[in-house]
Write a protein that holds these residues in place. Structure first.
Motif, PDB file in Angstrom:
ATOM      1  N   ASP A   1      33.671  26.891  90.950  1.00 56.56           N
ATOM      2  CA  ASP A   1      33.015  28.213  90.448  1.00 56.56           C
ATOM      3  C   ASP A   1      33.030  27.854  89.142  1.00 56.56           C
ATOM      4  O   ASP A   1      34.450  28.399  88.740  1.00 56.56           O
ATOM      5  CB  ASP A   1      33.788  29.083  91.080  1.00 56.56           C
ATOM      6  CG  ASP A   1      32.504  31.031  89.888  1.00 56.56           C
ATOM      7  OD1 ASP A   1      31.895  30.311  89.731  1.00 56.56           O
ATOM      8  OD2 ASP A   1      32.817  31.343  91.742  1.00 56.56           O
ATOM      9  N   PRO A   2      31.853  27.750  88.429  1.00 51.73           N
ATOM     10  CA  PRO A   2      32.040  27.541  86.762  1.00 51.73           C
ATOM     11  C   PRO A   2      32.677  29.386  85.879  1.00 51.73           C
ATOM     12  O   PRO A   2      33.221  29.048  85.067  1.00 51.73           O
ATOM     13  CB  PRO A   2      30.266  27.751  86.405  1.00 51.73           C
ATOM     14  CG  PRO A   2      29.582  26.996  87.703  1.00 51.73           C
ATOM     15  CD  PRO A   2      30.400  27.632  89.038  1.00 51.73           C
ATOM     16  N   THR A   3      32.432  29.965  86.862  1.00 54.33           N
ATOM     17  CA  THR A   3      32.789  31.238  86.466  1.00 54.33           C
ATOM     18  C   THR A   3      34.716  31.418  86.038  1.00 54.33           C
ATOM     19  O   THR A   3      34.800  32.230  85.464  1.00 54.33           O
ATOM     20  CB  THR A   3      32.634  32.720  87.024  1.00 54.33           C
ATOM     21  OG1 THR A   3      32.768  32.550  88.526  1.00 54.33           O
ATOM     22  CG2 THR A   3      30.991  32.709  87.369  1.00 54.33           C
ATOM     23  N   VAL A   4      35.068  30.056  87.110  1.00 54.24           N
ATOM     24  CA  VAL A   4      36.319  30.086  86.760  1.00 54.24           C
ATOM     25  C   VAL A   4      36.786  29.341  85.973  1.00 54.24           C
ATOM     26  O   VAL A   4      37.647  29.945  85.218  1.00 54.24           O
ATOM     27  CB  VAL A   4      36.909  29.825  88.421  1.00 54.24           C
ATOM     28  CG1 VAL A   4      38.256  29.269  88.282  1.00 54.24           C
ATOM     29  CG2 VAL A   4      36.670  30.514  90.037  1.00 54.24           C
ATOM     30  N   VAL A   5      36.433  28.379  86.150  1.00 59.12           N
ATOM     31  CA  VAL A   5      36.369  27.979  84.503  1.00 59.12           C
ATOM     32  C   VAL A   5      36.316  28.443  83.478  1.00 59.12           C
ATOM     33  O   VAL A   5      36.384  28.055  82.100  1.00 59.12           O
ATOM     34  CB  VAL A   5      35.006  26.162  84.499  1.00 59.12           C
ATOM     35  CG1 VAL A   5      35.355  25.768  82.749  1.00 59.12           C
ATOM     36  CG2 VAL A   5      35.887  25.283  85.618  1.00 59.12           C
ATOM     37  N   ASP A   6      35.123  29.496  83.446  1.00 57.50           N
ATOM     38  CA  ASP A   6      35.438  30.564  82.050  1.00 57.50           C
ATOM     39  C   ASP A   6      36.308  31.453  82.181  1.00 57.50           C
ATOM     40  O   ASP A   6      37.192  31.673  80.483  1.00 57.50           O
ATOM     41  CB  ASP A   6      33.773  30.952  82.351  1.00 57.50           C
ATOM     42  CG  ASP A   6      32.653  30.285  82.303  1.00 57.50           C
ATOM     43  OD1 ASP A   6      32.619  29.716  81.588  1.00 57.50           O
ATOM     44  OD2 ASP A   6      31.316  31.315  82.719  1.00 57.50           O
TER      45      ASP A   6
ATOM     46  N   THR B   1      46.031  29.940  84.820  1.00 58.51           N
ATOM     47  CA  THR B   1      44.921  30.101  85.379  1.00 58.51           C
ATOM     48  C   THR B   1      44.652  29.402  86.657  1.00 58.51           C
ATOM     49  O   THR B   1      44.237  30.272  87.519  1.00 58.51           O
ATOM     50  CB  THR B   1      43.759  30.170  84.433  1.00 58.51           C
ATOM     51  OG1 THR B   1      44.237  31.070  82.978  1.00 58.51           O
ATOM     52  CG2 THR B   1      42.676  30.665  84.299  1.00 58.51           C
ATOM     53  N   ALA B   2      44.614  28.519  86.874  1.00 58.71           N
ATOM     54  CA  ALA B   2      44.503  26.678  87.814  1.00 58.71           C
ATOM     55  C   ALA B   2      45.124  27.256  88.898  1.00 58.71           C
ATOM     56  O   ALA B   2      44.472  27.949  89.693  1.00 58.71           O
ATOM     57  CB  ALA B   2      44.412  26.150  86.918  1.00 58.71           C
ATOM     58  N   VAL B   3      46.018  27.989  88.812  1.00 53.27           N
ATOM     59  CA  VAL B   3      47.018  27.863  89.801  1.00 53.27           C
ATOM     60  C   VAL B   3      46.990  29.969  90.413  1.00 53.27           C
ATOM     61  O   VAL B   3      46.595  30.113  91.875  1.00 53.27           O
ATOM     62  CB  VAL B   3      48.341  28.582  89.702  1.00 53.27           C
ATOM     63  CG1 VAL B   3      49.208  28.342  90.611  1.00 53.27           C
ATOM     64  CG2 VAL B   3      49.075  26.828  88.809  1.00 53.27           C
ATOM     65  N   ASP B   4      46.363  30.644  89.312  1.00 57.95           N
ATOM     66  CA  ASP B   4      46.381  32.143  90.263  1.00 57.95           C
ATOM     67  C   ASP B   4      44.831  32.006  90.520  1.00 57.95           C
ATOM     68  O   ASP B   4      44.739  32.838  91.574  1.00 57.95           O
ATOM     69  CB  ASP B   4      45.951  32.865  88.504  1.00 57.95           C
ATOM     70  CG  ASP B   4      45.471  34.113  89.248  1.00 57.95           C
ATOM     71  OD1 ASP B   4      46.861  34.814  89.756  1.00 57.95           O
ATOM     72  OD2 ASP B   4      45.077  34.594  88.295  1.00 57.95           O
ATOM     73  N   GLU B   5      44.016  30.778  90.269  1.00 58.71           N
ATOM     74  CA  GLU B   5      42.431  31.025  90.714  1.00 58.71           C
ATOM     75  C   GLU B   5      42.755  30.362  92.218  1.00 58.71           C
ATOM     76  O   GLU B   5      41.996  30.154  92.511  1.00 58.71           O
ATOM     77  CB  GLU B   5      41.409  30.783  89.763  1.00 58.71           C
ATOM     78  CG  GLU B   5      41.544  30.993  88.674  1.00 58.71           C
ATOM     79  CD  GLU B   5      40.271  32.282  89.365  1.00 58.71           C
ATOM     80  OE1 GLU B   5      40.155  33.107  90.514  1.00 58.71           O
ATOM     81  OE2 GLU B   5      40.242  34.113  88.365  1.00 58.71           O
ATOM     82  N   GLY B   6      43.613  29.093  92.371  1.00 57.84           N
ATOM     83  CA  GLY B   6      44.106  29.169  93.658  1.00 57.84           C
ATOM     84  C   GLY B   6      43.577  27.167  93.823  1.00 57.84           C
ATOM     85  O   GLY B   6      43.407  26.408  94.562  1.00 57.84           O
TER      86      GLY B   6
END
Length: 204
Positions: free
Chosen positions: A22-27, A131-136
């Motif tokens: 999801d691009p919003t996750v990258v943001d 943040t990657a970990v926190d977002e799964g």
């Protein structure tokens, strides 16, 4: 997710599923990265985001991975749908500390006990990984080979005053997370914390 879980679950993931990110996750990753500590609030970093097949192919080729080059590590890493390249500008730090509120009147780099332009970029990169970990998601930080830095610069129009400190693949973890890293071959050290004086170690 609890912060302690984010820290403990962080692993370098070297193979990814076909599910898009999801691009919003990258943001959010990039927003968090820009909250990292940085000397003098210089903000001397930059982040190159590559998330199209064309840009990803250009990245791997410019950094030395020719299309017909295959090994377990590379084949896994090339499955990532997103690559983020943190860059840093030494010049930005030298300019910032020559400003009136810092008290230095020149841009000499021998005043610096360590090159904080790299330290700060590293802390920003860690926030991306966490943040990657926190977002799964899974992620992996790795270096761009020195002999390919110029080719990478040319491929993406990187200005001369910015230097890549590495790159981060991001994606959804595959069932097979790819080639095993060094932690699979080495024990976690228990002698790294010293209290009071060097040589007095305490197990975690």
């Amino acid at each position: 997710m609890e912060f302690r879980d984010v820290v403990r679950r962080r692993r370098m993931v070297r193979r990814y599923s076909e599910e898009p990110v999801d691009p919003t996750v990258v943001d959010r990753m990039l927003e968090h990265a820009q909250r990292a500590p940085n000397a003098g609030f210089t903000q001397g970093w930059a982040f190159l985001v590559l998330d199209t097949p064309e840009d990803l192919a250009r990245f791997w080729e410019s950094t030395g991975a020719e299309p017909d080059t295959h090994n377990a590590w590379l084949d896994g890493m090339r499955t990532a749908p997103v690559v983020i390249v943190p860059l840093t500008s030494k010049d930005a730090y030298l300019e910032r500390y020559a400003e009136a509120d810092k008290g230095w009147t020149d841009r000499r780099d021998d005043r610096w006990p360590v090159p904080y332009w790299y330290v700060d970029a590293g802390m920003a990169a860690l926030l991306i990984l966490q943040t990657a970990v926190d977002e799964g998601l899974g992620a992996c930080f790795f270096g761009i080979p020195a002999q390919h830095t110029d080719a990478f610069r040319t491929a993406f129009g990187i200005p001369a005053d910015h230097r890549p400190v590495g790159a981060i693949t991001v994606g959804h973890r595959a069932t097979d997370t790819g080639a095993k890293g060094s932690p699979a071959r080495r024990e976690r050290r228990q002698d790294l914390v010293h209290r009071g004086r060097w040589g007095t170690t305490v197990s975690p």
